[in-house]
Design a protein around this motif. Structure first.
Motif, PDB file in Angstrom:
ATOM      1  N   UNK A 193      -3.119   2.105  28.591  1.00 25.35           N
ATOM      2  CA  UNK A 193      -4.093   3.089  29.064  1.00 25.35           C
ATOM      3  C   UNK A 193      -4.882   3.758  27.945  1.00 25.35           C
ATOM      4  N   UNK A 194      -4.303   3.868  26.739  1.00 27.09           N
ATOM      5  CA  UNK A 194      -4.965   4.638  25.684  1.00 27.09           C
ATOM      6  C   UNK A 194      -5.343   3.820  24.448  1.00 27.09           C
ATOM      7  N   UNK A 195      -4.653   2.696  24.218  1.00 29.90           N
ATOM      8  CA  UNK A 195      -4.797   2.051  22.924  1.00 29.90           C
ATOM      9  C   UNK A 195      -4.042   2.840  21.867  1.00 29.90           C
ATOM     10  N   UNK A 196      -4.031   2.335  20.645  1.00 30.83           N
ATOM     11  CA  UNK A 196      -3.317   3.020  19.574  1.00 30.83           C
ATOM     12  C   UNK A 196      -3.899   2.692  18.211  1.00 30.83           C
ATOM     13  N   UNK A 197      -3.616   3.541  17.226  1.00 33.94           N
ATOM     14  CA  UNK A 197      -4.100   3.391  15.859  1.00 33.94           C
ATOM     15  C   UNK A 197      -5.628   3.374  15.837  1.00 33.94           C
ATOM     16  N   UNK A 198      -6.285   4.500  16.156  1.00 34.06           N
ATOM     17  CA  UNK A 198      -7.757   4.540  16.167  1.00 34.06           C
ATOM     18  C   UNK A 198      -8.324   4.362  14.760  1.00 34.06           C
ATOM     19  N   UNK A 199      -9.436   3.643  14.654  1.00 32.86           N
ATOM     20  CA  UNK A 199     -10.050   3.376  13.350  1.00 32.86           C
ATOM     21  C   UNK A 199     -11.561   3.619  13.436  1.00 32.86           C
ATOM     22  N   UNK A 200     -12.160   3.903  12.284  1.00 27.61           N
ATOM     23  CA  UNK A 200     -13.613   3.922  12.199  1.00 27.61           C
ATOM     24  C   UNK A 200     -14.328   5.116  12.786  1.00 27.61           C
ATOM     25  N   UNK A 201     -13.619   6.138  13.240  1.00 27.59           N
ATOM     26  CA  UNK A 201     -14.299   7.293  13.798  1.00 27.59           C
ATOM     27  C   UNK A 201     -14.943   7.009  15.139  1.00 27.59           C
ATOM     28  N   UNK A 202     -15.966   7.798  15.499  1.00 25.56           N
ATOM     29  CA  UNK A 202     -16.596   7.690  16.812  1.00 25.56           C
ATOM     30  C   UNK A 202     -18.116   7.667  16.673  1.00 25.56           C
ATOM     31  N   UNK A 203     -18.774   7.243  17.752  1.00 26.14           N
ATOM     32  CA  UNK A 203     -20.233   7.228  17.863  1.00 26.14           C
ATOM     33  C   UNK A 203     -20.599   7.792  19.227  1.00 26.14           C
ATOM     34  N   UNK A 241      -0.603  12.365  12.528  1.00 26.56           N
ATOM     35  CA  UNK A 241      -0.982  11.616  11.348  1.00 26.56           C
ATOM     36  C   UNK A 241      -1.993  12.326  10.482  1.00 26.56           C
ATOM     37  N   UNK A 242      -2.509  11.577   9.506  1.00 28.78           N
ATOM     38  CA  UNK A 242      -3.533  12.061   8.592  1.00 28.78           C
ATOM     39  C   UNK A 242      -4.892  11.494   9.000  1.00 28.78           C
ATOM     40  N   UNK A 243      -5.976  12.092   8.515  1.00 32.80           N
ATOM     41  CA  UNK A 243      -7.308  11.572   8.854  1.00 32.80           C
ATOM     42  C   UNK A 243      -7.442  10.093   8.516  1.00 32.80           C
ATOM     43  N   UNK A 244      -8.129   9.361   9.405  1.00 29.85           N
ATOM     44  CA  UNK A 244      -8.236   7.922   9.229  1.00 29.85           C
ATOM     45  C   UNK A 244      -9.653   7.408   9.121  1.00 29.85           C
ATOM     46  N   UNK A 245     -10.646   8.303   9.115  1.00 29.03           N
ATOM     47  CA  UNK A 245     -12.033   7.857   9.048  1.00 29.03           C
ATOM     48  C   UNK A 245     -12.905   9.040   8.695  1.00 29.03           C
ATOM     49  N   UNK A 246     -14.194   8.769   8.471  1.00 32.70           N
ATOM     50  CA  UNK A 246     -15.126   9.866   8.221  1.00 32.70           C
ATOM     51  C   UNK A 246     -15.402  10.623   9.516  1.00 32.70           C
ATOM     52  N   UNK A 247     -16.005  11.785   9.383  1.00 35.81           N
ATOM     53  CA  UNK A 247     -16.350  12.621  10.517  1.00 35.81           C
ATOM     54  C   UNK A 247     -17.695  12.206  11.116  1.00 35.81           C
ATOM     55  N   UNK A 248     -17.908  12.601  12.358  1.00 32.90           N
ATOM     56  CA  UNK A 248     -19.178  12.349  13.054  1.00 32.90           C
ATOM     57  C   UNK A 248     -19.615  13.637  13.734  1.00 32.90           C
ATOM     58  N   UNK A 249     -20.885  14.037  13.539  1.00 29.35           N
ATOM     59  CA  UNK A 249     -21.392  15.223  14.220  1.00 29.35           C
ATOM     60  C   UNK A 249     -22.099  14.820  15.505  1.00 29.35           C
ATOM     61  N   UNK A 250     -21.608  15.333  16.616  1.00 26.48           N
ATOM     62  CA  UNK A 250     -22.171  15.026  17.926  1.00 26.48           C
ATOM     63  C   UNK A 250     -23.340  15.957  18.236  1.00 26.48           C
ATOM     64  N   UNK A 268     -19.434  17.600   4.964  1.00 26.53           N
ATOM     65  CA  UNK A 268     -18.043  17.662   5.399  1.00 26.53           C
ATOM     66  C   UNK A 268     -17.354  16.322   5.163  1.00 26.53           C
ATOM     67  N   UNK A 269     -16.044  16.404   4.943  1.00 27.78           N
ATOM     68  CA  UNK A 269     -15.248  15.205   4.749  1.00 27.78           C
ATOM     69  C   UNK A 269     -13.781  15.496   4.965  1.00 27.78           C
ATOM     70  N   UNK A 270     -12.957  14.474   4.792  1.00 25.16           N
ATOM     71  CA  UNK A 270     -11.512  14.609   4.985  1.00 25.16           C
ATOM     72  C   UNK A 270     -10.771  13.903   3.858  1.00 25.16           C
ATOM     73  N   UNK A 271      -9.537  14.316   3.637  1.00 23.43           N
ATOM     74  CA  UNK A 271      -8.644  13.645   2.698  1.00 23.43           C
ATOM     75  C   UNK A 271      -7.380  13.219   3.441  1.00 23.43           C
ATOM     76  N   UNK A 272      -6.655  12.270   2.873  1.00 22.46           N
ATOM     77  CA  UNK A 272      -5.429  11.787   3.512  1.00 22.46           C
ATOM     78  C   UNK A 272      -4.170  12.392   2.906  1.00 22.46           C
ATOM     79  N   UNK A 273      -4.324  13.162   1.861  1.00 19.23           N
ATOM     80  CA  UNK A 273      -3.162  13.757   1.191  1.00 19.23           C
ATOM     81  C   UNK A 273      -3.553  15.136   0.677  1.00 19.23           C
ATOM     82  N   UNK A 274      -2.546  15.861   0.203  1.00 17.43           N
ATOM     83  CA  UNK A 274      -2.774  17.211  -0.293  1.00 17.43           C
ATOM     84  C   UNK A 274      -2.878  18.211   0.829  1.00 17.43           C
ATOM     85  N   UNK A 275      -3.139  19.464   0.467  1.00 17.90           N
ATOM     86  CA  UNK A 275      -3.168  20.535   1.446  1.00 17.90           C
ATOM     87  C   UNK A 275      -1.803  21.165   1.623  1.00 17.90           C
ATOM     88  N   UNK A 276      -1.708  22.106   2.540  1.00 19.92           N
ATOM     89  CA  UNK A 276      -0.458  22.859   2.735  1.00 19.92           C
ATOM     90  C   UNK A 276       0.705  21.981   3.154  1.00 19.92           C
TER      91      UNK A 276
END
Length: 362
Positions: free
Chosen positions: A243-253, A195-204, A158-166
Protein backbone atom coordinates in the motif's frame (compact mmCIF):
# COMPACT_ATOMS: atom_id res chain seq x y z
CA UNK A 1 20.10 16.70 -20.91
CA UNK A 2 21.42 14.13 -18.46
CA UNK A 3 24.54 12.53 -17.02
CA UNK A 4 25.85 9.03 -16.45
CA UNK A 5 28.78 8.44 -14.03
CA UNK A 6 30.34 5.83 -16.32
CA UNK A 7 30.14 4.78 -19.95
CA UNK A 8 30.92 6.91 -22.96
CA UNK A 9 33.99 6.53 -25.17
CA UNK A 10 36.38 6.66 -22.18
CA UNK A 11 34.06 4.79 -19.78
CA UNK A 12 34.32 7.58 -17.17
CA UNK A 13 30.95 9.23 -17.71
CA UNK A 14 28.91 11.01 -20.34
CA UNK A 15 26.46 13.86 -20.89
CA UNK A 16 23.43 13.14 -23.04
CA UNK A 17 20.67 15.21 -24.59
CA UNK A 18 17.10 14.39 -25.54
CA UNK A 19 13.93 16.16 -26.60
CA UNK A 20 11.42 17.27 -24.00
CA UNK A 21 9.14 14.33 -24.85
CA UNK A 22 11.90 11.77 -24.22
CA UNK A 23 12.74 11.14 -27.89
CA UNK A 24 15.94 11.73 -29.82
CA UNK A 25 18.49 10.94 -27.13
CA UNK A 26 22.07 11.47 -28.31
CA UNK A 27 25.44 11.31 -26.56
CA UNK A 28 26.77 14.87 -26.38
CA UNK A 29 30.05 14.53 -24.51
CA UNK A 30 32.25 11.69 -23.27
CA UNK A 31 34.18 12.89 -20.25
CA UNK A 32 37.93 12.58 -19.77
CA UNK A 33 40.12 13.53 -16.83
CA UNK A 34 42.06 15.97 -18.97
CA UNK A 35 39.09 18.12 -20.05
CA UNK A 36 36.65 18.10 -17.15
CA UNK A 37 37.25 15.31 -14.67
CA UNK A 38 35.03 12.24 -14.65
CA UNK A 39 32.14 10.49 -12.97
CA UNK A 40 29.37 13.14 -12.98
CA UNK A 41 26.57 12.32 -10.52
CA UNK A 42 24.63 15.54 -9.99
CA UNK A 43 21.83 16.99 -12.02
CA UNK A 44 22.64 19.81 -14.42
CA UNK A 45 22.01 23.45 -13.44
CA UNK A 46 20.72 25.66 -16.25
CA UNK A 47 21.99 29.13 -15.29
CA UNK A 48 20.33 32.43 -16.23
CA UNK A 49 23.18 33.00 -18.70
CA UNK A 50 22.14 29.91 -20.64
CA UNK A 51 25.26 28.02 -19.62
CA UNK A 52 25.05 24.64 -17.89
CA UNK A 53 26.91 23.56 -14.76
CA UNK A 54 27.51 20.06 -13.43
CA UNK A 55 29.84 18.47 -10.88
CA UNK A 56 32.00 15.36 -11.04
CA UNK A 57 33.23 13.30 -8.09
CA UNK A 58 36.30 11.27 -9.12
CA UNK A 59 39.54 12.14 -7.23
CA UNK A 60 37.87 14.89 -5.24
CA UNK A 61 35.64 16.17 -7.99
CA UNK A 62 35.22 19.28 -10.12
CA UNK A 63 32.73 21.93 -11.21
CA UNK A 64 32.24 21.96 -14.97
CA UNK A 65 30.77 24.66 -17.23
CA UNK A 66 29.07 23.79 -20.53
CA UNK A 67 28.62 26.61 -23.06
CA UNK A 68 26.01 25.51 -25.62
CA UNK A 69 26.55 28.52 -27.88
CA UNK A 70 30.33 28.16 -28.22
CA UNK A 71 30.36 24.38 -27.74
CA UNK A 72 32.87 24.50 -24.88
CA UNK A 73 33.16 22.18 -21.91
CA UNK A 74 35.51 23.52 -19.23
CA UNK A 75 36.57 22.50 -15.74
CA UNK A 76 36.18 25.67 -13.62
CA UNK A 77 36.90 24.38 -10.09
CA UNK A 78 38.92 21.43 -8.81
CA UNK A 79 38.02 20.12 -5.34
CA UNK A 80 40.98 18.58 -3.54
CA UNK A 81 40.45 18.74 0.23
CA UNK A 82 40.38 21.96 2.25
CA UNK A 83 38.24 23.59 -0.45
CA UNK A 84 35.86 20.64 -0.38
CA UNK A 85 35.92 17.06 -1.61
CA UNK A 86 33.28 15.12 -3.57
CA UNK A 87 30.57 17.63 -4.56
CA UNK A 88 27.12 16.27 -3.84
CA UNK A 89 23.72 16.79 -5.39
CA UNK A 90 22.19 19.65 -7.32
CA UNK A 91 23.52 23.19 -7.68
CA UNK A 92 21.43 26.37 -7.36
CA UNK A 93 21.84 29.89 -8.74
CA UNK A 94 21.33 32.75 -6.33
CA UNK A 95 19.70 36.11 -7.12
CA UNK A 96 23.24 37.51 -7.39
CA UNK A 97 24.01 35.16 -10.31
CA UNK A 98 26.47 33.12 -8.28
CA UNK A 99 26.24 29.34 -8.06
CA UNK A 100 25.98 27.46 -4.76
CA UNK A 101 26.65 23.83 -3.99
CA UNK A 102 27.81 21.40 -1.32
CA UNK A 103 30.47 18.74 -0.88
CA UNK A 104 29.97 15.66 1.26
CA UNK A 105 33.51 15.74 2.66
CA UNK A 106 36.60 17.93 2.74
CA UNK A 107 36.82 21.33 4.39
CA UNK A 108 38.72 22.38 7.52
CA UNK A 109 38.68 18.83 8.93
CA UNK A 110 40.06 17.20 5.76
CA UNK A 111 42.83 14.79 6.85
CA UNK A 112 44.32 14.02 3.44
CA UNK A 113 42.34 10.86 2.79
CA UNK A 114 39.19 10.57 0.64
CA UNK A 115 36.05 10.78 2.75
CA UNK A 116 37.59 12.76 5.60
CA UNK A 117 36.22 16.13 6.62
CA UNK A 118 32.63 17.17 7.19
CA UNK A 119 32.04 18.92 3.86
CA UNK A 120 31.46 22.53 2.84
CA UNK A 121 28.94 24.85 1.22
CA UNK A 122 30.60 26.76 -1.63
CA UNK A 123 29.90 29.77 -3.85
CA UNK A 124 31.16 30.05 -7.44
CA UNK A 125 31.18 33.37 -9.28
CA UNK A 126 30.91 32.76 -13.06
CA UNK A 127 31.99 36.35 -13.79
CA UNK A 128 35.34 36.08 -12.00
CA UNK A 129 35.85 32.31 -11.85
CA UNK A 130 36.44 32.45 -8.09
CA UNK A 131 35.11 29.75 -5.77
CA UNK A 132 34.74 30.55 -2.07
CA UNK A 133 34.03 28.31 0.88
CA UNK A 134 31.02 29.85 2.64
CA UNK A 135 30.47 27.32 5.42
CA UNK A 136 32.29 24.37 6.96
CA UNK A 137 29.85 21.70 8.10
CA UNK A 138 30.45 20.34 11.60
CA UNK A 139 29.07 17.82 14.05
CA UNK A 140 27.04 20.25 16.15
CA UNK A 141 25.16 21.95 13.32
CA UNK A 142 25.10 19.18 10.72
CA UNK A 143 27.66 17.42 8.52
CA UNK A 144 27.77 15.26 5.38
CA UNK A 145 25.28 17.23 3.29
CA UNK A 146 23.23 15.30 0.75
CA UNK A 147 21.00 15.90 -2.26
CA UNK A 148 22.02 19.46 -3.09
CA UNK A 149 20.39 22.80 -2.37
CA UNK A 150 17.11 24.57 -3.09
CA UNK A 151 16.60 28.34 -3.44
CA UNK A 152 13.34 29.26 -1.75
CA UNK A 153 11.05 32.14 -2.69
CA UNK A 154 12.26 34.10 0.37
CA UNK A 155 15.72 34.30 -1.24
CA UNK A 156 17.29 31.88 1.25
CA UNK A 157 18.92 28.55 0.45
CA UNK A 158 17.90 25.33 2.21
CA UNK A 159 19.43 21.89 2.43
CA UNK A 160 19.84 18.79 4.58
CA UNK A 161 22.64 16.69 6.02
CA UNK A 162 22.69 12.98 6.87
CA UNK A 163 24.82 13.26 10.00
CA UNK A 164 25.57 15.64 12.84
CA UNK A 165 23.12 17.70 14.84
CA UNK A 166 21.75 17.01 18.31
CA UNK A 167 21.01 13.34 17.54
CA UNK A 168 23.75 12.63 14.95
CA UNK A 169 21.04 11.88 12.35
CA UNK A 170 21.34 15.04 10.28
CA UNK A 171 19.75 18.47 10.16
CA UNK A 172 17.72 20.77 7.93
CA UNK A 173 19.61 24.05 7.46
CA UNK A 174 19.13 27.56 6.09
CA UNK A 175 21.79 29.69 4.38
CA UNK A 176 21.55 33.39 3.52
CA UNK A 177 23.59 34.17 0.37
CA UNK A 178 23.56 37.91 1.11
CA UNK A 179 25.05 37.61 4.61
CA UNK A 180 26.71 34.18 4.60
CA UNK A 181 24.73 33.28 7.72
CA UNK A 182 24.11 29.53 8.28
CA UNK A 183 21.38 28.39 10.69
CA UNK A 184 20.34 24.90 11.80
CA UNK A 185 16.53 24.77 11.63
CA UNK A 186 15.67 21.19 12.60
CA UNK A 187 17.40 18.11 14.08
CA UNK A 188 16.47 14.65 12.78
CA UNK A 189 16.60 11.92 15.44
CA UNK A 190 16.31 8.78 13.26
CA UNK A 191 13.75 6.95 15.42
CA UNK A 192 10.83 9.38 15.32
CA UNK A 193 11.77 10.85 11.93
CA UNK A 194 12.14 7.37 10.38
CA UNK A 195 15.74 7.80 9.36
CA UNK A 196 17.97 10.58 8.07
CA UNK A 197 17.31 12.86 5.09
CA UNK A 198 17.60 11.00 1.80
CA UNK A 199 17.27 13.68 -0.87
CA UNK A 200 17.23 17.40 -1.53
CA UNK A 201 14.25 19.54 -0.54
CA UNK A 202 11.47 20.73 -2.86
CA UNK A 203 9.43 23.92 -2.41
CA UNK A 204 5.78 23.43 -3.32
CA UNK A 205 3.32 26.09 -4.47
CA UNK A 206 2.08 26.43 -0.87
CA UNK A 207 5.52 27.80 0.07
CA UNK A 208 6.47 24.82 2.22
CA UNK A 209 9.52 22.59 1.75
CA UNK A 210 9.16 18.83 1.37
CA UNK A 211 11.66 16.01 1.61
CA UNK A 212 12.02 12.34 2.51
CA UNK A 213 13.92 10.36 5.11
CA UNK A 214 15.39 6.87 4.70
CA UNK A 215 16.46 4.17 7.12
CA UNK A 216 18.38 2.01 4.64
CA UNK A 217 15.66 -0.63 4.67
CA UNK A 218 11.93 -0.50 3.91
CA UNK A 219 11.00 2.44 6.10
CA UNK A 220 11.05 6.18 5.56
CA UNK A 221 8.90 9.28 5.78
CA UNK A 222 7.71 12.30 3.82
CA UNK A 223 8.14 15.51 5.82
CA UNK A 224 7.15 19.17 5.54
CA UNK A 225 8.97 22.30 6.73
CA UNK A 226 7.49 25.79 6.75
CA UNK A 227 10.23 28.42 6.23
CA UNK A 228 7.94 31.21 7.45
CA UNK A 229 7.28 29.63 10.85
CA UNK A 230 10.11 27.11 11.27
CA UNK A 231 7.57 24.34 11.92
CA UNK A 232 8.44 20.74 10.95
CA UNK A 233 5.75 18.11 10.37
CA UNK A 234 5.90 14.46 9.43
CA UNK A 235 3.21 13.97 6.79
CA UNK A 236 3.44 10.30 5.78
CA UNK A 237 5.30 7.14 6.83
CA UNK A 238 6.43 4.48 4.34
CA UNK A 239 6.47 0.94 5.78
CA UNK A 240 7.50 -1.12 2.75
CA UNK A 241 4.06 -2.60 2.19
CA UNK A 242 2.10 -2.99 -1.03
CA UNK A 243 0.00 0.00 0.00
CA UNK A 244 2.82 2.47 0.71
CA UNK A 245 6.07 1.31 -0.86
CA UNK A 246 9.30 1.73 1.07
CA UNK A 247 12.71 3.44 1.02
CA UNK A 248 11.67 6.71 -0.72
CA UNK A 249 14.34 8.25 -2.97
CA UNK A 250 14.85 11.42 -4.98
CA UNK A 251 12.49 13.75 -3.14
CA UNK A 252 9.18 14.89 -4.63
CA UNK A 253 7.77 16.90 -7.56
CA UNK A 254 4.49 18.84 -7.75
CA UNK A 255 1.66 18.83 -10.27
CA UNK A 256 -1.73 20.49 -9.73
CA UNK A 257 -1.05 20.92 -6.01
CA UNK A 258 -0.19 17.27 -5.41
CA UNK A 259 3.24 15.76 -4.74
CA UNK A 260 4.68 12.79 -6.62
CA UNK A 261 7.68 10.61 -5.86
CA UNK A 262 9.23 7.15 -6.12
CA UNK A 263 10.47 4.45 -3.76
CA UNK A 264 13.11 1.75 -4.15
CA UNK A 265 11.23 -0.95 -2.27
CA UNK A 266 7.72 -2.07 -1.39
CA UNK A 267 4.78 -2.41 -3.72
CA UNK A 268 3.50 -5.59 -5.33
CA UNK A 269 6.96 -6.81 -6.45
CA UNK A 270 8.95 -5.16 -3.63
CA UNK A 271 10.68 -3.17 -6.39
CA UNK A 272 9.25 0.23 -5.50
CA UNK A 273 6.30 2.39 -6.49
CA UNK A 274 5.34 5.76 -7.92
CA UNK A 275 3.17 7.55 -5.36
CA UNK A 276 0.92 10.60 -5.05
CA UNK A 277 0.41 12.70 -1.91
CA UNK A 278 -2.02 15.57 -1.38
CA UNK A 279 -0.55 18.07 1.16
CA UNK A 280 -3.96 19.67 1.63
CA UNK A 281 -5.85 16.54 2.65
CA UNK A 282 -3.07 14.12 3.60
CA UNK A 283 -4.37 11.55 1.12
CA UNK A 284 -1.77 9.09 -0.20
CA UNK A 285 -1.98 6.54 -3.01
CA UNK A 286 0.34 4.37 -5.07
CA UNK A 287 -0.04 4.85 -8.82
CA UNK A 288 2.41 2.36 -10.32
CA UNK A 289 4.36 -0.70 -9.15
CA UNK A 290 7.87 -1.16 -10.52
CA UNK A 291 9.04 -4.62 -11.54
CA UNK A 292 12.45 -6.23 -11.93
CA UNK A 293 14.37 -4.86 -8.96
CA UNK A 294 16.09 -1.91 -10.71
CA UNK A 295 17.33 0.91 -8.46
CA UNK A 296 15.88 4.38 -8.87
CA UNK A 297 18.47 6.86 -10.19
CA UNK A 298 16.58 10.02 -9.22
CA UNK A 299 13.20 11.45 -8.36
CA UNK A 300 10.63 12.58 -10.92
CA UNK A 301 10.88 15.61 -13.23
CA UNK A 302 7.82 17.21 -14.81
CA UNK A 303 7.75 17.78 -18.59
CA UNK A 304 5.62 20.43 -20.36
CA UNK A 305 3.22 17.74 -21.60
CA UNK A 306 2.30 16.90 -17.99
CA UNK A 307 4.21 13.62 -17.87
CA UNK A 308 6.90 12.75 -15.37
CA UNK A 309 10.33 11.55 -16.50
CA UNK A 310 13.10 9.84 -14.54
CA UNK A 311 15.89 7.26 -14.75
CA UNK A 312 16.72 3.89 -13.22
CA UNK A 313 20.39 3.19 -12.47
CA UNK A 314 20.26 -0.39 -13.71
CA UNK A 315 17.87 -2.76 -15.45
CA UNK A 316 16.70 -2.55 -19.05
CA UNK A 317 17.66 -4.79 -21.94
CA UNK A 318 21.37 -3.96 -21.53
CA UNK A 319 21.39 -3.90 -17.74
CA UNK A 320 22.76 -0.35 -17.95
CA UNK A 321 19.70 1.57 -16.81
CA UNK A 322 16.59 3.08 -18.38
CA UNK A 323 14.84 6.38 -19.01
CA UNK A 324 11.11 6.20 -18.34
CA UNK A 325 7.99 8.35 -18.36
CA UNK A 326 4.78 8.22 -16.33
CA UNK A 327 1.51 9.97 -17.11
CA UNK A 328 -0.49 10.59 -13.89
CA UNK A 329 -3.60 11.37 -15.95
CA UNK A 330 -3.75 7.87 -17.45
CA UNK A 331 -1.31 5.92 -15.20
CA UNK A 332 0.62 5.00 -18.36
CA UNK A 333 4.22 3.92 -17.72
CA UNK A 334 6.63 3.76 -20.65
CA UNK A 335 10.33 2.88 -21.02
CA UNK A 336 11.73 5.55 -23.36
CA UNK A 337 15.35 4.40 -23.60
CA UNK A 338 17.54 1.45 -22.65
CA UNK A 339 20.97 2.91 -21.87
CA UNK A 340 24.04 1.40 -23.53
CA UNK A 341 27.51 1.88 -22.04
CA UNK A 342 29.19 3.05 -25.27
CA UNK A 343 26.47 4.99 -27.07
CA UNK A 344 24.47 6.69 -24.31
CA UNK A 345 26.32 6.07 -21.03
CA UNK A 346 25.92 3.72 -18.09
CA UNK A 347 23.93 3.89 -14.83
CA UNK A 348 22.22 7.31 -15.22
CA UNK A 349 21.82 9.44 -12.08
CA UNK A 350 20.57 12.89 -11.14
CA UNK A 351 17.36 14.76 -11.82
CA UNK A 352 16.36 15.73 -15.34
CA UNK A 353 16.52 19.45 -16.15
CA UNK A 354 15.25 21.48 -19.11
CA UNK A 355 17.70 23.66 -21.02
CA UNK A 356 16.97 27.03 -22.65
CA UNK A 357 16.43 25.34 -26.02
CA UNK A 358 13.61 23.20 -24.58
CA UNK A 359 15.44 19.89 -24.36
CA UNK A 360 15.58 17.81 -21.20
CA UNK A 361 18.77 17.17 -19.26
CA UNK A 362 19.80 15.24 -16.16
Amino acid sequence: WGVTPSGGSHDVGAIYKMNGDGTGLTLQKSLTDETAGNTPRSGILVASTGKLYVTTVERGGSLVEVDLVNDTFLKKVTFRGANGYTPEGSLVEGANGNIYGITSSGGDDFAGDPGTGNGILFEYDPATGSCLKKHDFEEATGKTAIGGLVLATNGLIYGVTTAGGDYSAGVLFEFDPSTGNYVKKFDFDYASTFGSPGSKLFQASNGKLYGVTRTGSHEGALFEFDPSTGNYAQRFVFNGSVETGGDPVGGVMEKNGKLYGVTNLGGESDSGVIYEFDPGTGDFSTLYDFEGGASRGSGLSLAPDGKFFSVDINGGTNGHGTLYSFDPASDEFQIRLHFDRATSGFEPEGELMRSPDGTARV
